[in-house]
Design an enzyme around this catalytic site. Structure first.
Site, PDB file in Angstrom:
ATOM      1  CB  THR A  24      13.495 -22.711 -10.824  1.00 31.85           C
ATOM      2  OG1 THR A  24      13.077 -21.443 -10.012  1.00 31.85           O
ATOM      3  CG2 THR A  24      12.765 -23.822 -10.446  1.00 31.85           C
ATOM      4  N   GLY A  25      16.200 -21.688 -12.198  1.00 29.14           N
ATOM      5  CA  GLY A  25      16.507 -20.509 -12.903  1.00 29.14           C
ATOM      6  C   GLY A  25      17.725 -19.793 -11.735  1.00 29.14           C
ATOM      7  CE  LYS A  60      10.439 -19.880 -13.749  1.00 27.40           C
ATOM      8  NZ  LYS A  60      11.533 -19.036 -13.642  1.00 27.40           N
ATOM      9  CB  THR A  61       7.393 -24.785 -10.680  1.00 31.65           C
ATOM     10  OG1 THR A  61       6.548 -23.541 -10.920  1.00 31.65           O
ATOM     11  CG2 THR A  61       8.637 -24.258 -10.567  1.00 31.65           C
ATOM     12  CG  ASP A  86       5.568 -15.523 -10.229  1.00 33.73           C
ATOM     13  OD1 ASP A  86       5.152 -16.609 -10.844  1.00 33.73           O
ATOM     14  OD2 ASP A  86       6.400 -15.433  -9.649  1.00 33.73           O
ATOM     15  CE  LYS A 143      -6.742 -28.264  -1.281  1.00 38.05           C
ATOM     16  NZ  LYS A 143      -7.850 -28.338  -2.442  1.00 38.05           N
ATOM     17  NE  ARG A 197       0.472   5.269  21.717  1.00 35.49           N
ATOM     18  CZ  ARG A 197       0.305   6.539  22.091  1.00 35.49           C
ATOM     19  NH1 ARG A 197       0.770   6.487  23.257  1.00 35.49           N
ATOM     20  NH2 ARG A 197      -0.094   7.373  21.212  1.00 35.49           N
ATOM     21  CG  HIS A 223     -10.360  16.839  18.982  1.00 30.74           C
ATOM     22  ND1 HIS A 223      -9.497  15.942  19.247  1.00 30.74           N
ATOM     23  CD2 HIS A 223     -10.454  17.673  19.993  1.00 30.74           C
ATOM     24  CE1 HIS A 223      -9.034  16.000  20.458  1.00 30.74           C
ATOM     25  NE2 HIS A 223      -9.522  17.100  20.906  1.00 30.74           N
ATOM     26  N   GLY A 254      -2.826  21.937  21.462  1.00 33.94           N
ATOM     27  CA  GLY A 254      -2.513  20.587  21.019  1.00 33.94           C
ATOM     28  C   GLY A 254      -3.134  20.057  19.902  1.00 33.94           C
TER      29      GLY A 254
END
Length: 402
Positions: A36-37, A68-69, A127, A139, A217, A277, A306
């Site tokens: 299409t298009g 169109k579709t 859409d 489906k 992880r 923490h 840390g």
């Protein structure tokens, strides 16, 4: 179902990345292409033979391309079950040719909203035909393969090459799963946008969507699986940052880094937060970033070992040199100059995240927390306490010096 040979494909895409190469592969494999298009024009300009959908259905595009579709020759070709005599008979009676592959991605609604388009333009970029085609193909995945993203071309190409132009059940099922997730996320973005247009915070029905950015992880504990999803809001922060060095971020790294960066974003002065923490080891402001970091570290230099370091200014060389003396897991900042990058490049395992900007503490948004059987949702905490908001609760008011 076993393998399904692909004899006819429908292509209607807005993202034309690698489209010509994939379509040429289909054509070389003897596949008839309906399109299409803009998709049809792109393929025809590339020298490929294409049958326009309007020629296939005998019905022109109408209503400025809105229809169109949406036609029995298209949806019948996709939804018809090849294993049922009654379906095959009806398809023959109505001159409906089977469609074995649907290649569709959707109007760029998210990008249209992101660029600040008008309400009318955003609505036009919702859409209708695309989701209908995708859901129909998904489906009927026993008989039809569906592609919703150019990243899937290689898998389908490899499968067709290995199986003499056919796809197998496992691939079609996986593509169908991706297709339903794709349309669900699309509808979620539209619903959220419409909700915001009305100023609604908690609508009667709400979905939460996202795209997987990174498989982690493990989760909070090594036996838990985890992933990082992005929601499309592009709020500056850990989920959208550019990691310029260091090891992969863990689930706990991400959680702590987000809390630290959101915290420093609330300060107008140069600020630093050190989190470990999920608990603050130190938070401080200063005349410059170096003094803010020194003050934050002085709050609890032992616990800071840390930890996660968040800064609300671009990281400079002198501050980076100070930080280099401490073992830290992550540094997050809006940016880092060349001296800072060079200084911290010596610490190969240190993760450095650059966000480009600070999150706006006053910006709206929703926060989600799961509970058994559901989830809690609340608006982001945008409250700000200024001096006029403060009230003396004691019988005696403090003096100005106090």
């Amino acid at each position: 179902m076993a393998d399904v040979s692909i004899a006819r494909a429908l292509i209607s895409v807005s993202d034309k990345t690698d489209l010509v190469d994939f379509a040429r592969f289909l054509a070389d494999s003897g596949v008839e292409i309906l399109s299409t298009g803009g998709s049809a024009k792109t393929l025809i300009d590339a020298g490929l033979t294409v049958i326009e959908v309007a020629d296939h259905t005998g019905s022109p595009e109408i209503l400025d391309g809105r229809v169109k579709t949406l036609h029995p020759k298209i949806h019948g070709g996709i939804l018809g079950r090849r294993d049922l005599d009654s379906h095959r008979q009806q398809m023959a009676e109505h001159d409906i040719a089977p469609i074995d592959l649907v290649v569709v991605n959707l109007y760029p609604f998210e990008a249209t909203v992101a660029r600040g388009a008008s309400f009318e333009d955003c609505v036009e970029n919702i859409d209708i035909g695309g989701p209908a085609l995708i859901r129909a193909a998904a489906k009927n995945h026993d008989h039809v393969a569906v592609i919703t993203d150019p990243s899937q071309y290689d898998a389908v190409r490899a499968e067709m090459t290995a199986r003499s132009g056919a796809t197998d059940t496992a691939l079609r099922l996986r593509l169908a799963e991706d297709a339903y997730a794709h349309t669900a996320l699309y509808d979620t973005m539209i619903a959220d946008w419409l909700t915001k247009q009305r100023g609604e915070i908690l609508p009667p029905q709400r979905t939460v969507g996202g795209r997987l950015k990174q498989r982690l992880r493990y989760g909070e504990n090594p036996h838990q699986e985890a992933g990082l999803y992005v929601d499309g809001s592009n709020r500056p922060g850990v989920a959208t940052a550019d990691q310029i060095q260091g090891k992969e971020l863990s689930y706990n790294n991400l959680n702590d880094t987000d809390a630290a960066f959101e915290l420093v974003a609330e300060f107008g002065d140069p600020a630093c937060a050190i989190i470990k923490h999920a608990n603050p080891c130190g938070v401080a402001i200063g005349a410059d970033l170096s003094s803010a970091y020194a003050a934050a570290l002085a709050c609890d230099p032992v616990s800071a070992f840390g930890g996660i370091i968040a800064l609300n200014r671009p990281l400079d060389g002198p501050t980076a040199a100070q930080i280099a003396d401490l073992f830290a897991e992550v540094i997050i900042a809006p940016d880092a100059d060349a001296d800072a990058r060079a200084e911290l490049a010596k610490k190969k395992n240190l993760r450095i995240l650059l966000t480009g900007d600070l999150p706006d503490p006053a910006a709206g948004g929703m926060m989600v927390k799961s509970i058994a059987g559901g989830y809690l949702m609340q608006s982001r905490d945008t409250g700000h306490i200024a001096e006029p908001d403060l009230r003396v609760a004691t019988q005696r008011a403090p003096s100005d010096d106090e």
